[in-house]
Motif scaffolding. Structure first.
Motif, PDB file in Angstrom:
ATOM      1  N   GLU A  28       0.853  -1.186   0.000  1.00 45.44           N
ATOM      2  CA  GLU A  28       0.000   0.000   0.000  1.00 45.44           C
ATOM      3  C   GLU A  28       0.894   1.242   0.000  1.00 45.44           C
ATOM      4  O   GLU A  28       1.855   1.325   0.775  1.00 45.44           O
ATOM      5  CB  GLU A  28      -0.870  -0.014   1.264  1.00 45.44           C
ATOM      6  N   LEU A  29       0.577   2.193  -0.866  1.00 44.85           N
ATOM      7  CA  LEU A  29       1.301   3.471  -0.877  1.00 44.85           C
ATOM      8  C   LEU A  29       0.533   4.446   0.001  1.00 44.85           C
ATOM      9  O   LEU A  29      -0.652   4.680  -0.201  1.00 44.85           O
ATOM     10  CB  LEU A  29       1.414   4.027  -2.295  1.00 44.85           C
ATOM     11  N   VAL A  30       1.231   5.002   0.991  1.00 44.58           N
ATOM     12  CA  VAL A  30       0.635   5.981   1.891  1.00 44.58           C
ATOM     13  C   VAL A  30       1.373   7.297   1.674  1.00 44.58           C
ATOM     14  O   VAL A  30       2.605   7.342   1.780  1.00 44.58           O
ATOM     15  CB  VAL A  30       0.749   5.532   3.368  1.00 44.58           C
ATOM     16  N   PHE A  31       0.623   8.343   1.376  1.00 44.92           N
ATOM     17  CA  PHE A  31       1.219   9.642   1.077  1.00 44.92           C
ATOM     18  C   PHE A  31       1.028  10.604   2.242  1.00 44.92           C
ATOM     19  O   PHE A  31      -0.047  10.656   2.844  1.00 44.92           O
ATOM     20  CB  PHE A  31       0.596  10.244  -0.190  1.00 44.92           C
ATOM     21  N   ALA A  32       2.090  11.353   2.540  1.00 45.74           N
ATOM     22  CA  ALA A  32       2.040  12.408   3.552  1.00 45.74           C
ATOM     23  C   ALA A  32       2.464  13.706   2.869  1.00 45.74           C
ATOM     24  O   ALA A  32       3.529  13.764   2.260  1.00 45.74           O
ATOM     25  CB  ALA A  32       2.974  12.082   4.711  1.00 45.74           C
ATOM     26  N   ALA A  38       3.476  12.919   8.186  1.00 45.60           N
ATOM     27  CA  ALA A  38       4.348  11.735   8.209  1.00 45.60           C
ATOM     28  C   ALA A  38       4.543  11.228   9.633  1.00 45.60           C
ATOM     29  O   ALA A  38       4.467  10.021   9.887  1.00 45.60           O
ATOM     30  CB  ALA A  38       5.698  12.056   7.573  1.00 45.60           C
ATOM     31  N   LEU A  39       4.781  12.132  10.573  1.00 43.00           N
ATOM     32  CA  LEU A  39       4.943  11.726  11.973  1.00 43.00           C
ATOM     33  C   LEU A  39       3.676  11.059  12.508  1.00 43.00           C
ATOM     34  O   LEU A  39       3.758  10.087  13.265  1.00 43.00           O
ATOM     35  CB  LEU A  39       5.317  12.929  12.842  1.00 43.00           C
ATOM     36  N   GLU A  40       2.526  11.567  12.109  1.00 44.17           N
ATOM     37  CA  GLU A  40       1.261  10.967  12.541  1.00 44.17           C
ATOM     38  C   GLU A  40       1.118   9.541  11.997  1.00 44.17           C
ATOM     39  O   GLU A  40       0.677   8.640  12.712  1.00 44.17           O
ATOM     40  CB  GLU A  40       0.085  11.846  12.101  1.00 44.17           C
ATOM     41  N   VAL A  41       1.508   9.329  10.746  1.00 42.56           N
ATOM     42  CA  VAL A  41       1.476   7.985  10.168  1.00 42.56           C
ATOM     43  C   VAL A  41       2.451   7.086  10.916  1.00 42.56           C
ATOM     44  O   VAL A  41       2.129   5.942  11.264  1.00 42.56           O
ATOM     45  CB  VAL A  41       1.816   8.019   8.653  1.00 42.56           C
ATOM     46  N   LEU A  52      11.463  10.057   0.953  1.00 41.41           N
ATOM     47  CA  LEU A  52      11.412  11.288   1.729  1.00 41.41           C
ATOM     48  C   LEU A  52      11.930  12.494   0.959  1.00 41.41           C
ATOM     49  O   LEU A  52      13.110  12.567   0.619  1.00 41.41           O
ATOM     50  CB  LEU A  52      12.252  11.092   3.006  1.00 41.41           C
ATOM     51  N   ASP A  53      11.024  13.424   0.696  1.00 39.01           N
ATOM     52  CA  ASP A  53      11.407  14.737   0.177  1.00 39.01           C
ATOM     53  C   ASP A  53      12.075  15.486   1.328  1.00 39.01           C
ATOM     54  O   ASP A  53      11.653  15.359   2.481  1.00 39.01           O
ATOM     55  CB  ASP A  53      10.163  15.473  -0.310  1.00 39.01           C
ATOM     56  N   MET A  54      13.100  16.246   1.058  1.00 39.63           N
ATOM     57  CA  MET A  54      13.808  16.927   2.134  1.00 39.63           C
ATOM     58  C   MET A  54      13.227  18.298   2.453  1.00 39.63           C
ATOM     59  O   MET A  54      13.273  18.740   3.592  1.00 39.63           O
ATOM     60  CB  MET A  54      15.291  17.068   1.788  1.00 39.63           C
ATOM     61  N   ARG A  55      12.690  18.966   1.471  1.00 40.56           N
ATOM     62  CA  ARG A  55      12.166  20.318   1.688  1.00 40.56           C
ATOM     63  C   ARG A  55      10.663  20.234   1.865  1.00 40.56           C
ATOM     64  O   ARG A  55       9.911  20.240   0.902  1.00 40.56           O
ATOM     65  CB  ARG A  55      12.557  21.205   0.513  1.00 40.56           C
ATOM     66  N   LEU A  56      10.270  20.149   3.128  1.00 44.74           N
ATOM     67  CA  LEU A  56       8.865  19.946   3.482  1.00 44.74           C
ATOM     68  C   LEU A  56       8.370  21.053   4.395  1.00 44.74           C
ATOM     69  O   LEU A  56       9.134  21.587   5.186  1.00 44.74           O
ATOM     70  CB  LEU A  56       8.702  18.618   4.233  1.00 44.74           C
ATOM     71  N   PRO A  57       7.070  21.350   4.317  1.00 46.86           N
ATOM     72  CA  PRO A  57       6.504  22.288   5.278  1.00 46.86           C
ATOM     73  C   PRO A  57       6.308  21.638   6.651  1.00 46.86           C
ATOM     74  O   PRO A  57       6.205  20.422   6.762  1.00 46.86           O
ATOM     75  CB  PRO A  57       5.152  22.665   4.657  1.00 46.86           C
ATOM     76  N   ILE A  58       6.283  22.430   7.664  1.00 43.68           N
ATOM     77  CA  ILE A  58       5.986  22.107   9.065  1.00 43.68           C
ATOM     78  C   ILE A  58       7.134  21.345   9.729  1.00 43.68           C
ATOM     79  O   ILE A  58       7.761  21.858  10.637  1.00 43.68           O
ATOM     80  CB  ILE A  58       4.640  21.374   9.245  1.00 43.68           C
ATOM     81  N   VAL A  59       7.398  20.117   9.310  1.00 44.43           N
ATOM     82  CA  VAL A  59       8.518  19.327   9.833  1.00 44.43           C
ATOM     83  C   VAL A  59       9.378  18.949   8.627  1.00 44.43           C
ATOM     84  O   VAL A  59       8.886  18.345   7.673  1.00 44.43           O
ATOM     85  CB  VAL A  59       8.020  18.054  10.564  1.00 44.43           C
ATOM     86  N   SER A  60      10.653  19.305   8.655  1.00 45.28           N
ATOM     87  CA  SER A  60      11.533  19.096   7.495  1.00 45.28           C
ATOM     88  C   SER A  60      11.940  17.635   7.331  1.00 45.28           C
ATOM     89  O   SER A  60      11.832  16.825   8.263  1.00 45.28           O
ATOM     90  CB  SER A  60      12.787  19.951   7.638  1.00 45.28           C
ATOM     91  N   GLY A  61      12.454  17.340   6.162  1.00 40.83           N
ATOM     92  CA  GLY A  61      12.993  16.006   5.906  1.00 40.83           C
ATOM     93  C   GLY A  61      14.150  15.683   6.832  1.00 40.83           C
ATOM     94  O   GLY A  61      14.297  14.539   7.282  1.00 40.83           O
ATOM     95  N   LEU A  62      14.975  16.666   7.132  1.00 44.89           N
ATOM     96  CA  LEU A  62      16.097  16.452   8.052  1.00 44.89           C
ATOM     97  C   LEU A  62      15.591  16.071   9.438  1.00 44.89           C
ATOM     98  O   LEU A  62      16.120  15.148  10.077  1.00 44.89           O
ATOM     99  CB  LEU A  62      16.980  17.701   8.122  1.00 44.89           C
ATOM    100  N   LEU A  65      14.511  12.494   9.298  1.00 45.04           N
ATOM    101  CA  LEU A  65      15.663  11.584   9.337  1.00 45.04           C
ATOM    102  C   LEU A  65      16.147  11.390  10.771  1.00 45.04           C
ATOM    103  O   LEU A  65      16.454  10.265  11.187  1.00 45.04           O
ATOM    104  CB  LEU A  65      16.805  12.112   8.461  1.00 45.04           C
ATOM    105  N   MET A  66      16.207  12.461  11.539  1.00 43.89           N
ATOM    106  CA  MET A  66      16.626  12.360  12.937  1.00 43.89           C
ATOM    107  C   MET A  66      15.617  11.552  13.754  1.00 43.89           C
ATOM    108  O   MET A  66      15.997  10.775  14.624  1.00 43.89           O
ATOM    109  CB  MET A  66      16.842  13.755  13.536  1.00 43.89           C
ATOM    110  N   HIS A  67      14.341  11.708  13.449  1.00 46.42           N
ATOM    111  CA  HIS A  67      13.291  10.939  14.134  1.00 46.42           C
ATOM    112  C   HIS A  67      13.501   9.434  13.895  1.00 46.42           C
ATOM    113  O   HIS A  67      13.386   8.639  14.830  1.00 46.42           O
ATOM    114  CB  HIS A  67      11.911  11.383  13.634  1.00 46.42           C
TER     115      HIS A  67
END
Length: 119
Positions: A28-32, A38-41, A52-62, A65-67
């Motif tokens: 299954e493909l799940v999109f955030a 993404a964190l909620e998923v 993972l796209d790196m340039r994201l709104p609200i919480v960045s890709g970086l 990655l740390m998460h």
């Protein structure tokens, strides 16, 4: 629950490119659309792969990655970094990097390689 591939991408037009490129997979493909979604998923499910796209709104890709590094359940999850900025290539775990603009055949090839059984 079925196995999922989490695709974290804020450009919703690219969702169709991913759907086309990965249509051969049973997962299954799940999109955030942003890092917060993404964190909620990730609170509820453990993906077999993350793109993972790196340039994201609200919480960045970086930050995502740390998460992944901090949460034991997620630490071994394969991650493919997708970006138009070459400087993010060095952040891609195991060199798994997709350069934007995306080509469906590049997505298919890299995902198949990352998901291939080792050994």
């Amino acid at each position: 629950m079925s196995e999922i591939i989490l695709i974290v991408e804020d450009d919703m037009a690219l969702w169709y490119v991913y759907k086309y490129a990965l249509r051969h997979l049973k997962s299954e493909l799940v999109f955030a659309r942003n890092g917060q979604v993404a964190l909620e998923v990730l609170d509820k499910r453990t993906p077999m792969l993350v793109i993972l796209d790196m340039r994201l709104p609200i919480v960045s890709g970086l930050e995502l990655l740390m998460h992944f590094q901090k949460v034991l359940r997620l630490a071994s999850t394969p991650i493919i970094v997708a970006s138009s900025m070459q400087e993010y290539r060095s952040l891609a775990p195991n060199g798994a990097f997709l350069y934007k603009p995306l080509k469906p055949e590049d997505i298919t090839s890299l995902v198949d390689h990352v998901l291939a059984p080792s050994g």
